[in-house]
Design a protein around this motif. Structure first.
Motif, PDB file in Angstrom:
ATOM      1  N   VAL A 118       0.839  -1.204   0.000  1.00 46.88           N
ATOM      2  CA  VAL A 118       0.000   0.000   0.000  1.00 46.88           C
ATOM      3  C   VAL A 118       0.875   1.257   0.000  1.00 46.88           C
ATOM      4  CG1 VAL A 118      -1.636   1.346   1.375  1.00 46.88           C
ATOM      5  CG2 VAL A 118      -2.037  -1.086   1.001  1.00 46.88           C
ATOM      6  N   VAL A 119       1.931   1.259   0.822  1.00 44.83           N
ATOM      7  CA  VAL A 119       2.821   2.419   0.884  1.00 44.83           C
ATOM      8  C   VAL A 119       3.525   2.636  -0.460  1.00 44.83           C
ATOM      9  CG1 VAL A 119       4.962   3.288   1.925  1.00 44.83           C
ATOM     10  CG2 VAL A 119       3.149   2.359   3.371  1.00 44.83           C
ATOM     11  N   VAL A 120       4.009   1.566  -1.079  1.00 50.32           N
ATOM     12  CA  VAL A 120       4.685   1.682  -2.374  1.00 50.32           C
ATOM     13  C   VAL A 120       3.704   2.165  -3.436  1.00 50.32           C
ATOM     14  CG1 VAL A 120       5.781   0.359  -4.233  1.00 50.32           C
ATOM     15  CG2 VAL A 120       6.500   0.019  -1.862  1.00 50.32           C
ATOM     16  N   ALA A 121       2.494   1.614  -3.465  1.00 54.10           N
ATOM     17  CA  ALA A 121       1.488   2.031  -4.452  1.00 54.10           C
ATOM     18  C   ALA A 121       1.103   3.490  -4.242  1.00 54.10           C
ATOM     19  CB  ALA A 121       0.261   1.132  -4.358  1.00 54.10           C
ATOM     20  N   LEU A 122       0.967   3.908  -3.011  1.00 55.92           N
ATOM     21  CA  LEU A 122       0.630   5.296  -2.708  1.00 55.92           C
ATOM     22  C   LEU A 122       1.761   6.230  -3.149  1.00 55.92           C
ATOM     23  CD1 LEU A 122      -1.486   7.130  -1.435  1.00 55.92           C
ATOM     24  CD2 LEU A 122      -0.323   6.834   0.743  1.00 55.92           C
ATOM     25  N   GLY A 123       2.993   5.851  -2.880  1.00 62.30           N
ATOM     26  CA  GLY A 123       4.138   6.649  -3.314  1.00 62.30           C
ATOM     27  C   GLY A 123       4.209   6.751  -4.828  1.00 62.30           C
ATOM     28  N   PHE A 124       3.961   5.639  -5.511  1.00 60.00           N
ATOM     29  CA  PHE A 124       3.951   5.637  -6.973  1.00 60.00           C
ATOM     30  C   PHE A 124       2.850   6.549  -7.503  1.00 60.00           C
ATOM     31  CE2 PHE A 124       2.546   3.816 -11.041  1.00 60.00           C
ATOM     32  CZ  PHE A 124       3.726   3.958 -11.758  1.00 60.00           C
ATOM     33  N   GLY A 125       1.680   6.475  -6.899  1.00 57.58           N
ATOM     34  CA  GLY A 125       0.561   7.325  -7.315  1.00 57.58           C
ATOM     35  C   GLY A 125       0.856   8.801  -7.127  1.00 57.58           C
ATOM     36  N   ILE A 126       1.452   9.167  -6.011  1.00 58.52           N
ATOM     37  CA  ILE A 126       1.801  10.568  -5.747  1.00 58.52           C
ATOM     38  C   ILE A 126       2.849  11.045  -6.757  1.00 58.52           C
ATOM     39  CG2 ILE A 126       2.956  12.092  -4.102  1.00 58.52           C
ATOM     40  CD1 ILE A 126       1.512  10.483  -1.876  1.00 58.52           C
TER      41      ILE A 126
ATOM     42  N   LEU B 197       3.363   9.887  -9.765  1.00 62.40           N
ATOM     43  CA  LEU B 197       2.713   9.960 -11.072  1.00 62.40           C
ATOM     44  C   LEU B 197       1.905  11.251 -11.209  1.00 62.40           C
ATOM     45  CD1 LEU B 197       2.265   8.344 -13.689  1.00 62.40           C
ATOM     46  CD2 LEU B 197       0.209   7.420 -12.632  1.00 62.40           C
ATOM     47  N   VAL B 198       1.168  11.614 -10.186  1.00 68.40           N
ATOM     48  CA  VAL B 198       0.383  12.848 -10.214  1.00 68.40           C
ATOM     49  C   VAL B 198       1.302  14.058 -10.290  1.00 68.40           C
ATOM     50  CG1 VAL B 198      -1.135  14.315  -8.819  1.00 68.40           C
ATOM     51  CG2 VAL B 198      -1.650  11.897  -9.085  1.00 68.40           C
TER      52      VAL B 198
END
Length: 135
Positions: A16-24, A26-27
């Motif tokens: 979840v932390v890695v996916a959230l970091g990737f999403g941030i 990307l934005v």
């Protein structure tokens, strides 16, 4: 059993932390690559960021405003948003789609009276067809 459950929970939290970091990330990259331009009204009213040295001016090339200097690549024209007008000076080769009455976006600097463009991009409408395809 509780060790296996804690192990799975830790892995799930890490994912979840890695996916959230990737999403941030990307934005952030997406927002940095968005291309905005300012209209003549915004430039004349001072709505442009004061810290930026260059920015984009967008609008329509006013009909009858294009003036080319003889034996030179210097050209001047007026960009309008149908409310206000900004004179533009450019020294270079204009794109093929550049013409009076069409959309244009210019990169450059506002010196208080004239927008000095370093690059001019012509915009086309949705009816545009490349010359080879049109035939």
């Amino acid at each position: 059993m509780s060790n296996a459950r804690a192990y799975r929970a830790a892995w799930l939290a890490a994912i979840v932390v890695v996916a959230l970091g990737f999403g941030i990330a990307l934005v952030k990259v997406f927002n940095e690559n968005l291309v905005f331009f300012y209209t003549p009204t915004q430039i004349l009213s001072g709505d442009v960021p004061q810290g930026e040295k260059t920015y984009r001016l967008g609008g329509m090339v006013e009909v009858g405003s294009v003036q080319r200097e003889a034996d030179s690549l210097k050209v001047s024209f007026v960009v309008t948003d149908l409310n206000n007008k900004v004179p533009v000076q450019f020294n270079g080769i204009l794109p093929d789609l550049f013409k009076e009455g069409t959309g244009v976006v210019a990169d450059g600097q506002w010196d208080g009276t004239t927008f000095v463009a370093s690059e001019v991009l012509a915009k086309h409408d949705e009816d545009y067809m490349p010359p080879g395809v049109a035939q």
